[in-house]
Design an enzyme around this catalytic site. Structure first.
Site: not given
Ligand SMILES: Cc1cc2nc3c(=O)[nH]c(=O)nc-3n(C[C@H](O)[C@H](O)[C@H](O)COP(=O)(O)OP(=O)(O)OC[C@H]3O[C@@H](n4cnc5c(N)ncnc54)[C@H](O)[C@@H]3O)c2cc1C
Length: 381
Positions: A132, A241, A243, A367-368
């Site tokens: 992923g 960007p 997306e 978000n990591e």
């Protein structure tokens, strides 16, 4: 006056609102139960000029700016139709731009007018069961074999997966070349060997047909490669960007919609002889949510303007995605609490907004990963 405040855009927004009120609202709860939005709705959106609107007219679009596409996402998110916003965002604001920006003219002619009309629904096929965040680890291969590629592998968590006719697919054309061996393909899901797996059961986005896809010795014509072989990663970097901006736009609008619903509820709901909006905790919670949203709105709007000028870079898009989706999570949680036990009931807007918000911190790059992208711009790798 900026285009963002123009009367044309406002008229378009009003039209989108009317469409949602008439064509979506009466049926949406049923679609959430069904786990899918009917195919006819896509045709209807196409007929009403609501799909891939910012495509040039020669490819079936309306030739308007990104702002118009953004307005559609905003209104769907504001009205708490997260599954619809997600599907639209992937189709109109990710898949179609890939074809427009990277495809050759024949590919654009083949796919884009049908994407604008709703005849073709687009999807993005990157994620696999074993890969992923680390897309270099994908195992799907497309190996050149004379006058075609042979595609083998599987994808999972694919938005619009049950409906998709066209998948922008990442596959390895050179399995030994690492990131430089990844290429993108326009995969027609009607080809022999393409199959859909389960429509996955999720904690939220219940009406979104997020699915598995399987590819078994699919003979891909040579002209289905998108751009050049081995350049998949650099194309991804260029498209990400937008997306991430879409996700940020949805995060802010969904939070604004939920706050409006929450304000209305707290003014009606009585406790200890007065509306709960008069309790200091409620007032402070609403004020905090409002502030959180306003600050994010300002930054995201500035990114929209940068995108329109062709200047939105990967770092700013990552900042917008990280901040706005974290904010959406905080607002969803705080607003749900204001509804008390009703907030936990799916028939109330806060429950759906809460479960739909959770994915925003995961897809489009977690978000990591956003923090990694931002840190890289500060201190390098
Ligand atoms: C509803 C839904 C819709 C989706 N739609 C699509 C779609 O249309 N197309 C598509 O291709 N994919 C789609 N995805 C997949 C989504 O993009 C991935 O789930 C996401 O990128 C994370 O990948 P993963 O699930 O393999 O998690 P992993 O990559 O295994 O991550 C697991 C955890 O490790 C953390 N982690 C990983 N690497 C790092 C790192 N370097 N530093 C710090 N932490 C790290 C992650 O942040 C996460 O917390 C969708 C997913 C969902 C749930």
């Amino acid at each position: 006056m900026s285009e963002l405040q123009s009367s044309e855009l406002q008229q378009f927004r009003d039209m989108v609102k009317r469409f949602l009120e008439k064509e979506i609202k009466p049926f949406y709860n049923q679609w959430e139960k069904d786990g899918i939005i009917p195919r006819d709705v896509w045709y209807s959106m196409g007929a009403n000029g609501l799909l891939a609107v910012d495509l040039p007219e020669e490819y079936g679009g309306s030739g308007v700016s990104y702002l118009y596409s953004m307005v559609i996402l905003e209104e769907a998110s504001y009205a708490n139709y997260g599954s619809l916003a997600t599907g639209l965002s992937v189709h109109s604001d990710i898949a179609a731009p890939y074809v427009l920006h990277i495809g050759n003219d024949a590919q654009r002619q083949q796919w884009l007018p049908k994407m604008a009309s709703g005849e073709v629904i687009g999807a993005i096929g990157m994620t696999e069961p074993g890969a992923g965040s680390d897309l270099q680890a994908i195992r799907t291969t497309a190996i050149l074999n004379g006058d075609h590629y042979v595609l083998n592998g599987s994808k999972t968590f694919i938005t619009n997966g049950q409906h998709a006719d066209l998948v922008i697919l990442a596959a390895k054309t050179d399995p030994n070349a690492g990131a430089k061996g990844v290429s993108l393909f326009l995969v027609d899901m009607n080809l022999a060997g393409c199959a859909r797996g389960r429509n996955l059961e999720k904690m939220g986005l219940h009406a979104q047909d997020t699915s598995e896809l399987f590819f078994d010795n699919v003979k891909l014509p040579l002209d289905s490669i998108l751009g050049e072989a081995g350049k998949g990663f650099s194309y991804l970097m260029n498209e990400l960007p937008r997306e991430r901006l879409n996700l940020s736009v949805c995060a802010v609008a969904a939070s604004e919609g939920l706050l409006a619903d929450t304000i209305a509820y707290t003014q009606e709901r009585m406790a200890f002889g007065k509306p709960i909006s008069q309790l200091q905790n409620t007032r402070f919670t609403l004020a905090t949510c409002h502030t959180d949203i306003a600050i994010n709105r300002a930054f995201v709007d500035s990114c929209v303007n940068l995108y329109m000028e062709g200047k939105l870079d990967a770092t700013k898009a990552a900042v917008a995605k990280l901040s706005s989706t974290d904010m959406q999570g905080r607002v969803a949680d705080a607003c749900l609490q204001m509804f008390g036990g009703y907030g936990y009931m799916l028939e109330y807007p806060a429950a759906r907004a809460y479960v739909d918000a959770r994915i925003q911190r995961i897809y489009g790059g977690t978000n990591e990963i956003m923090k990694e992208v931002i840190a890289r711009s500060l201190v390098g790798r």
